[in-house]
Design an enzyme around this catalytic site. Structure first.
Site, PDB file in Angstrom:
ATOM      1  N   ASP A  18       0.816  -1.218   0.166  1.00  0.00           N
ATOM      2  CA  ASP A  18       0.076  -0.047   0.138  1.00  0.00           C
ATOM      3  C   ASP A  18       0.867   1.186  -0.139  1.00  0.00           C
ATOM      4  O   ASP A  18       1.950   1.142   0.248  1.00  0.00           O
ATOM      5  CB  ASP A  18      -1.087   0.090   1.156  1.00  0.00           C
ATOM      6  CG  ASP A  18      -2.173   0.708   0.839  1.00  0.00           C
ATOM      7  OD1 ASP A  18      -2.260   1.813   0.080  1.00  0.00           O
ATOM      8  OD2 ASP A  18      -3.206   0.754   1.571  1.00  0.00           O
TER       9      ASP A  18
HETATM   10  C1  BGC Z   1      -5.046   2.942  -0.070  1.00  0.00           C
HETATM   11  C2  BGC Z   1      -5.460   2.061  -1.074  1.00  0.00           C
HETATM   12  C3  BGC Z   1      -5.100   2.661  -2.271  1.00  0.00           C
HETATM   13  C4  BGC Z   1      -4.003   3.315  -2.571  1.00  0.00           C
HETATM   14  C5  BGC Z   1      -3.845   3.984  -3.729  1.00  0.00           C
HETATM   15  C6  BGC Z   1      -3.871   3.996  -0.274  1.00  0.00           C
HETATM   16  O1  BGC Z   1      -3.809   5.179   0.633  1.00  0.00           O
HETATM   17  O2  BGC Z   1      -5.015   2.461   1.413  1.00  0.00           O
HETATM   18  O3  BGC Z   1      -6.668   1.255  -0.855  1.00  0.00           O
HETATM   19  O4  BGC Z   1      -5.469   1.701  -3.312  1.00  0.00           O
HETATM   20  O5  BGC Z   1      -3.922   4.563  -1.538  1.00  0.00           O
HETATM   21  O6  BGC Z   1      -4.703   5.152  -3.833  1.00  0.00           O
END
Ligand code: BGC
Length: 744
Positions: free
Chosen positions: A294
Site C-alpha cells: 500500500d
Molecule cells: C489506500 C489504498 C489505495 C492506495 C492508492 C492507499 O492509501 O489504502 O486502498 O489503493 O492508497 O490510492
C-alpha cells in the site's frame, strides 16, 4: 496534471545497467520476449536475463504522477522510463500515452508501465459502494458493475485497478467498511470472485479489461477500535476462519495482483509478513501474480517500530514476498544490497518475474497504448446507467416499515422532502467515486421529480446540514412538512464521511439532524427516513422516531432514481443487510457469526443482547413464508454431498425478491464454532402466491469442515443443523472418523 518529470540524469534512480552484449538484438530479429506466440514464462525468462539490476529494481517500483484525490496520500512522483508502474488519478489517453511512450521508446528494453488507479465502484458510471452491493446478495450485479468499470477505464489506459477490497469488517466505526463486502466471509468470498471476473473478464482482453488487485492483504478490517492504520490483533484462528477466505476465493477466481495492507498483524506488519505473503499466498495457494504494497507502507515500517533503515525495510519486504512498492523509494537500495551480498539476487529475480508475468498476461507489450477514442463513445452509455440503476435498486434495505408507511404512492398529493442528503450528489457518489462527478449524480430530489406521479407536488427544504448546530433552516423545512401529506427525510453522512481515514467514534446522526427528524416526526404525518451513509449508523436514539427507514447507503449515479422507485412502490425493495446494525456503538463488535457465551447471562446489564438490525435483515412490500428444511438423507459421509430443500412462498400481493440464506450449526466441535455459519445464499423472484423450491448441495468437506489455526481443514463427525429462513431447521449426522485435510 502530470507531476514533475525527472530526467534520468537528475533522478536518484539507479541507472539502467549496460547491456552485456550477449543479448544485443540483431537488426530485424525481434528478441524472444517480444514474440507474443511464445509462452509467457519463456518470454519472462528471456527478458529477465537481459535486465540489469537497476532495471530490475525499477520494475519493482511504482511512482505517482498527477494529483491524488486522496488527501491521505501526498507525495510527488519521479517518473523514469524504466519504472514498473504508475499510480495516477486523471483521465484521458493523452497523458498516459506520453508516459507509456517514454517507457516503450526511451528505455533500453522497452518494458511498458502498468497504470494503476482506484476504480472501486465505477469510473464514470458510479455503482453503489461495495458494502451496498453485498446487500443485494446478487454477486452477478457486482460482476456486471466491475465489467462496466473496466470498459470505462481500460480504453483510457488504466490497465490495473486497486480493487476489489475484500477486507471483512465487523466494526462500523472504521470508515473503510464502505469499501468492502461486509462482515461475512462466505458473502465476501462470493463477491470477491464476482468482482475479479468482472474486472478481468472470462478471458483478459486488453483495452476492455483491467488486472484486479485484492486488497488489503490482510486483516486491515480488524484495525483496533476501527481506527484506520492501526494495529490489528488477529488470532490465527480468526485469520483462517474470517480474514483469508475472500482472498482465497479471489485468487482462485484468477486475481492477478494483491495489495499488502498498512496494518501490523499481531506484531508483524503486513508488508513484511512472510507467513501471509509467501507461506499462505504462494506456497499454499499457488498464487503466480505479484503483490504491491500500500502507499508508503514500506517506509511506514519506521513508524510501526520495525526499522527506520530503508535497507532493512527493503530486505524484509522483498524477503517476505512484497514484490512492488507503491510510491515509496526504499527499494532504490536493492542494487547496493545485492552488491554487498545482503540480498540474494534470486529474491529480486523472483519478484521481477512475477511483475513481468502479469505484464505479459495482460497483453501490455502488444498493446501498451490507450486508445484515443472520445470519452462519449465508451463512458456513461445509457445501458451502463440502466445497469447502475438496476444495481442500486437491489442494494436498498428497508429496515423498518411500521404501519406500512411505504410505499407512498397513492398516499399523498404533496410530499415534503427534507434533510441534508436529499439533494446531495456526494451522498450518491460515495467514497472512492472514480472520476465520477457529483454533478452527474441523480440525487434523491432529482429522482423523485423524475418519478413523481402526475398531479403530485414536491416541496424540498434542506432543514440543516450534516454537521453543526445550525437550526436556521428548520422553520422552512417544517413549514413544507406541514403543508404536505407525507414526509421523506434524508439524513446520514456526507459522501466523504466514510472511506479512508474516516474512522468515527460517534456514528450516530451528527449535528442537528436528529432534532430535525424529531420535529418532523412530531407532526404525526406518514414519514420515511432515508439514510445515506457508507456504514451502519448507530440509530439507538433515531430509530424510535421514524416509522419507516430505508437504508440507501451510497447508491451511485442513479441512486436517487432507485430510491424514488422504492419510496413510491415502483420497485419492491430486496436488499438484505450484509453487515449488522449494532443496537448502539457500545455493542461493537456485533456480528451474526458470533460464538456462544459460557452462560446464558453475561450480556450488558443496561441493554438487550440483540442488535438493532441483524445480518440478513431487510423487509419487502410483500411477505414470504418458508416451509421446513428437508434433506435427501439424514446422514452424510466425508467426500459425499447431501441435498437439502426449502419451499419459499410469496404470501403477499406484490411480486418480490427473496434471499434464501443457508446456515449450518455445529453444536459440538473440537474447535468451537459460531452459532450460525453461512454456507450459501440464493436470491429468487416470486410472483404473488407463487412458491419455489430452493435447493442446496452440501459438500461435506467444503461446507462442514472448519480450519484450525494453521489452515488445516478438520472434518469432525457429529450432529449438524441446517437452517433457511423461518422454517424448522433439519438435523443430520456426519458419519465417519475425525479427519484432517490438507493445509489450505
Ligand atoms: C489506500 C489504498 C489505495 C492506495 C492508492 C492507499 O492509501 O489504502 O486502498 O489503493 O492508497 O490510492
Amino acid at each position: 496534471m502530470p507531476g514533475k518529470l525527472q530526467s534520468e540524469k537528475n533522478s536518484k534512480a539507479p541507472k539502467p545497467g549496460k547491456s552485456s552484449g550477449r543479448f544485443t538484438e540483431k537488426p530485424g530479429v525481434a528478441a524472444p520476449y517480444r514474440n507474443p506466440r511464445l509462452p509467457v514464462d519463456e518470454r519472462v525468462e528471456d527478458l529477465l536475463a537481459r535486465m540489469t539490476i537497476g532495471e530490475k529494481t525499477d520494475q519493482l517500483m511504482q511512482t505517482f504522477v498527477g494529483e491524488s484525490d486522496n488527501p491521505n496520500n501526498v507525495g510527488s512522483g519521479s517518473f523514469r522510463p524504466t519504472i514498473g508502474s504508475v499510480v495516477g488519478f486523471w483521465h484521458g489517453a493523452g497523458p498516459q500515452n506520453n508516459f507509456q511512450r517514454m517507457a516503450v521508446e526511451q528505455s533500453r528494453l522497452g518494458i511498458p508501465i502498468m497504470w494503476g488507479m482506484d476504480v472501486i465502484h465505477g469510473q464514470h458510471t458510479i455503482f453503489p459502494i461495495p458494502l451496498a452491493q453485498a446487500c443485494s446478495f446478487n454477486p452477478e450485479l457486482t460482476r456486471m458493475g466491475c465489467e462496466v468499470a473496466a470498459l470505462e477505464s481500460a480504453p483510457a489506459g488504466v490497465n490495473w485497478t486497486f480493487a476489489p477490497m475484500v477486507d471483512i469488517c465487523r466494526d462500523p466505526r472504521w470508515g473503510r467498511v464502505a469499501e468492502g463486502f461486509g462482515e461475512d466471509p462466505h458473502v465476501g468470498s462470493r463477491f470477491a470472485a464476482a468482482a475479479v471476473k468482472g474486472f478481468q473478464g472470462a478471458k483478459f482482453v486488453p483495452g476492455r479489461n483491467m488486472a484486479s488487485c485484492l486488497k488489503h492483504f490482510c486483516g486491515y478490517g480488524f484495525s483496533e477500535g476501527g481506527r484506520d492504520y492501526s494495529y490489528s490483533d488477529i488470532s490465527r484462528q480468526t485469520l483462517w476462519e474470517t480474514v483469508l477466505p475472500p482472498f482465497h476465493a479471489g485468487v482462485n477466481a484468477g486475481a492477478m495482483t494483491l495489495m499488502s495492507s498498512f496494518n501490523d498483524i499481531t506484531g508483524t506488519p503486513a508488508v513484511i509478513n512472510r507467513y501471509t505473503l509467501t507461506e499462505v499466498l504462494r506456497t499454499r495457494w499457488g498464487f503466480k501474480g505479484f503483490v504491491v504494497s500500500d502507499w508508503n507502507a514500506v517506509s511506514q515500517l519506521a513508524r510501526q517500530g520495525f526499522s527506520a533503515d530503508p535497507k532493512a525495510q527493503t530486505r524484509a519486504a522483498l524477503a517476505a514476498g512484497n514484490d512492488m512498492e507503491m510510491v515509496d523509494t526504499q527499494y532504490l537500495c536493492i542494487p547496493e544490497l545485492v552488491r554487498d551480498g545482503r540480498l540474494a539476487v534470486k529474491v529480486v529475480n523472483e519478484a521481477v518475474r512475477r511483475v513481468l508475468r502479469v505484464k505479459f498476461r495482460i497483453g501490455l507489450f502488444e498493446m501498451p497504448y490507450a486508445s484515443e477514442r472520445p470519452l462519449e463513445e465508451y463512458a456513461l452509455l445509457p445501458e451502463y446507467l440502466a445497469k447502475a440503476e438496476a444495481a442500486a435498486a437491489e442494494t436498498l434495505v428497508l429496515l423498518k416499515n411500521a404501519g406500512g408507511v411505504l410505499p407512498l404512492a397513492g398516499k399523498f398529493k404533496t410530499l415534503a422532502l427534507l434533510g441534508p442528503a436529499a439533494a446531495n450528489g456526494g451522498c450518491m457518489k460515495g467514497t472512492w467515486g472514480g472520476l465520477g462527478s457529483e454533478a452527474r449524480m441523480t440525487t434523491i430530489e432529482m429522482g423523485l421529480r423524475e418519478k413523481l406521479p402526475a398531479g403530485c407536488r414536491l416541496l424540498h427544504a434542506r432543514g440543516c446540514d450534516f454537521e453543526g448546530a445550525d437550526r436556521s433552516g428548520f422553520a422552512e423545512a417544517l413549514a413544507a412538512a406541514r403543508e404536505s401529506d407525507a414526509i421523506v427525510i434524508c439524513l446520514g453522512e456526507p459522501g466523504d464521511g466514510s472511506g479512508e481515514d474516516q474512522s468515527r467514534a460517534n456514528i450516530r446522526l451528527h449535528g442537528a439532524q436528529e432534532d430535525l427528524l424529531r420535529e418532523a416526526a412530531a407532526l404525526g404525518k406518514p414519514l420515511a427516513l432515508v439514510l445515506c451513509a457508507g456504514r451502519p449508523l448507530d440509530l439507538f436514539t433515531a430509530e424510535p422516531l421514524a416509522p419507516a427507514i430505508l437504508n440507501a447507503w451510497q447508491p451511485g449515479i442513479r441512486g436517487g432514481a432507485a430510491i424514488a422507485d422504492v419510496l413510491l412502490g415502483n420497485v419492491n425493495p430486496s436488499g438484505r443487510l450484509a453487515i449488522t446494525f449494532p443496537r448502539t456503538a457500545g455493542h461493537i463488535p456485533t456480528f451474526h457469526a458470533q460464538r456462544r457465551r459460557s452462560r446464558e447471562q453475561g450480556f450488558y446489564r443496561d441493554m438487550g443482547a440483540e442488535p438493532l438490525y441483524p445480518f440478513g435483515h431487510g423487509l419487502s412490500y410483500t411477505t414470504f413464508s418458508y416451509g421446513n428444511v428437508t434433506l435427501g438423507a439424514r446422514k452424510i459421509r466425508a467426500g459425499r454431498a447431501l441435498k437439502a430443500k426449502v419451499t419459499v412462498t410469496n404470501t403477499g400481493l406484490r411480486p418480490g425478491k427473496e434471499t434464501v440464506l443457508w446456515y449450518v450449526s455445529d453444536p459440538e466441535a473440537g474447535i468451537t464454532q459460531p452459532e450460525l455459519r453461512l454456507i450459501g445464499f440464493e436470491k429468487i423472484e416470486l410472483a404473488p402466491g407463487e412458491a419455489k423450491e430452493v435447493a442446496i448441495r452440501i459438500d461435506a468437506w467444503r461446507d462442514l469442515s472448519y480450519p484450525d489455526c494453521d489452515g488445516r481443514r478438520i472434518l469432525e463427525p457429529g450432529r449438524f443443523l441446517l437452517r433457511a429462513g423461518t422454517g424448522e431447521p433439519a438435523e443430520f449426522v456426519l458419519e465417519g472418523a475425525l479427519r484432517a485435510g490438507r493445509l489450505e
